[in-house]
Design a protein around this motif. Structure first.
Motif, PDB file in Angstrom:
ATOM      1  N   GLU A 113      59.068 156.652  12.972  1.00  0.00           N
ATOM      2  CA  GLU A 113      60.443 156.555  12.489  1.00  0.00           C
ATOM      3  C   GLU A 113      61.080 157.934  12.405  1.00  0.00           C
ATOM      4  N   TYR A 131      64.968 152.169  18.136  1.00  0.00           N
ATOM      5  CA  TYR A 131      64.803 152.183  16.684  1.00  0.00           C
ATOM      6  C   TYR A 131      65.057 150.803  16.093  1.00  0.00           C
ATOM      7  N   LEU A 135      62.458 148.795  13.759  1.00  0.00           N
ATOM      8  CA  LEU A 135      62.797 148.272  12.435  1.00  0.00           C
ATOM      9  C   LEU A 135      62.451 146.791  12.318  1.00  0.00           C
ATOM     10  N   HIS A 140      62.070 145.231   8.713  1.00  0.00           N
ATOM     11  CA  HIS A 140      63.332 145.715   8.138  1.00  0.00           C
ATOM     12  C   HIS A 140      64.488 145.046   8.877  1.00  0.00           C
ATOM     13  N   GLU A 143      68.262 146.307   8.376  1.00  0.00           N
ATOM     14  CA  GLU A 143      68.501 147.604   9.005  1.00  0.00           C
ATOM     15  C   GLU A 143      68.563 147.464  10.524  1.00  0.00           C
ATOM     16  N   ALA A 144      67.681 146.644  11.084  1.00  0.00           N
ATOM     17  CA  ALA A 144      67.691 146.429  12.533  1.00  0.00           C
ATOM     18  C   ALA A 144      69.006 145.807  12.979  1.00  0.00           C
TER      19      ALA A 144
END
Length: 302
Positions: A113, A131, A135, A140, A143-144
């Motif tokens: 990360e 990223y 995520l 997550h 956030e993704a």
């Protein structure tokens, strides 16, 4: 820094910590503090910390907000020893009284990360998609989704089908993730820039936060086009303070906005309760703290 403590009968005492100076409280998701009970309104109350003061405002709730047993019918000052009653819940708070401190940096959860965030900071667009996958793989989901919605909006025009819905979804997701993390991946438009024809609506601007050069401070970046620093702001009053000094700003997606909220004149119209610079706002209630009347200062009395 603002900490809100929540207590209720047969419920464990909880603490909510916020870097933002403005917090909303209500029954539904989308509020900073969610109190899941039918005697709490959907958007029940707001607490704003400004100039070393905390101001409580009831947002026209059905059952009312009470400070030490007194019904809140206008914005009221809250001290740390006070108790705020909302439905079956009792709230207390703590807040910093010193000068505002910089938001502490987000610490990556592993080496991979850290590498991806470093690449995003270096303006590697492909790293954002990678990223988002990372995520999601690590659980997550919010956030993704936020990273992916941002990428979609960057490629869209404001009049495109689905733009408004995705913008609303981005705002909802912003309330569900860590503010420090949000700063690392944010892509708001740059505003108050004299060298660019920058519209107010996010994602239409040719310059945005994610495309600027990093500096030693997480909330400050450098624009190579106009050779100026750009400051990341969490509220309109903070942004107006910088705009009055001819500084470029990028506003967080959770900031409460209103039309022409960064326009001149500066320092002439201020809210009597929270002291926010309201600029050209012409409504009856302060858009930040909800006070029914605000005062305009246009000169000095001899």
């Amino acid at each position: 820094m603002l900490t809100i403590f929540v207590e209720a009968k047969e419920r464990e005492r909880r603490a909510f910590v916020f870097a933002e100076p403005e917090v909303t409280i209500g029954r539904v998701q989308g509020n900073h503090v969610v109190l899941p009970n039918r005697n709490v309104s959907r958007r029940h109350a707001r607490i704003v910390v400004r100039d070393n003061r905390a101001v409580l405002t009831d947002l026209k709730s059905t059952n009312g907000t009470y400070l030490n047993g007194r019904k809140c019918t206008a914005p009221m000052m809250v001290k740390e020893a006070d108790k705020v009653y909302i439905g079956d819940f009792v709230l207390g708070l703590e807040y910093a009284r010193s000068a505002p401190r910089a938001m502490p940096p987000f610490l990556p959860r592993d080496r991979r990360e850290a590498e991806l965030l470093r690449a995003i900071g270096d303006r590697d667009e492909a790293s954002r998609e990678i990223y988002a996958d990372w995520l999601e793989e690590h659980g997550h989901a919010h956030e993704a989704e936020l990273v992916r919605v941002q990428q979609l909006l960057v490629a869209m025009q404001p009049e495109a089908v689905g733009f408004r819905e995705r913008t609303q979804r981005l705002s909802e997701l912003g309330e569900l993730v860590d503010a420090r993390w949000r700063l690392r991946v944010a892509r708001p438009a740059i505003e108050n820039c004299d060298n660019l024809d920058v519209p107010r609506f996010s994602f239409k601007c040719p310059k945005e936060w994610g495309g600027l050069e990093p500096t030693a401070k997480a909330d400050v970046k450098f624009c190579g086009a106009c050779r100026k620093q750009v400051y990341y702001c969490t509220s309109v009053p903070e942004a107006r303070d910088r705009a009055a000094r001819s500084e470029c700003v990028a506003l967080d997606m959770r900031a409460m906005r209103w039309p022409a909220d960064l326009a001149q004149p500066y320092g002439r119209t201020t809210c009597r309760s929270c002291r926010s610079d309201l600029g050209t706002f012409d409504g009856d209630d302060c858009p930040r703290c909800g006070a029914e009347r605000y005062t305009a200062t246009v000169g000095m009395i001899a």
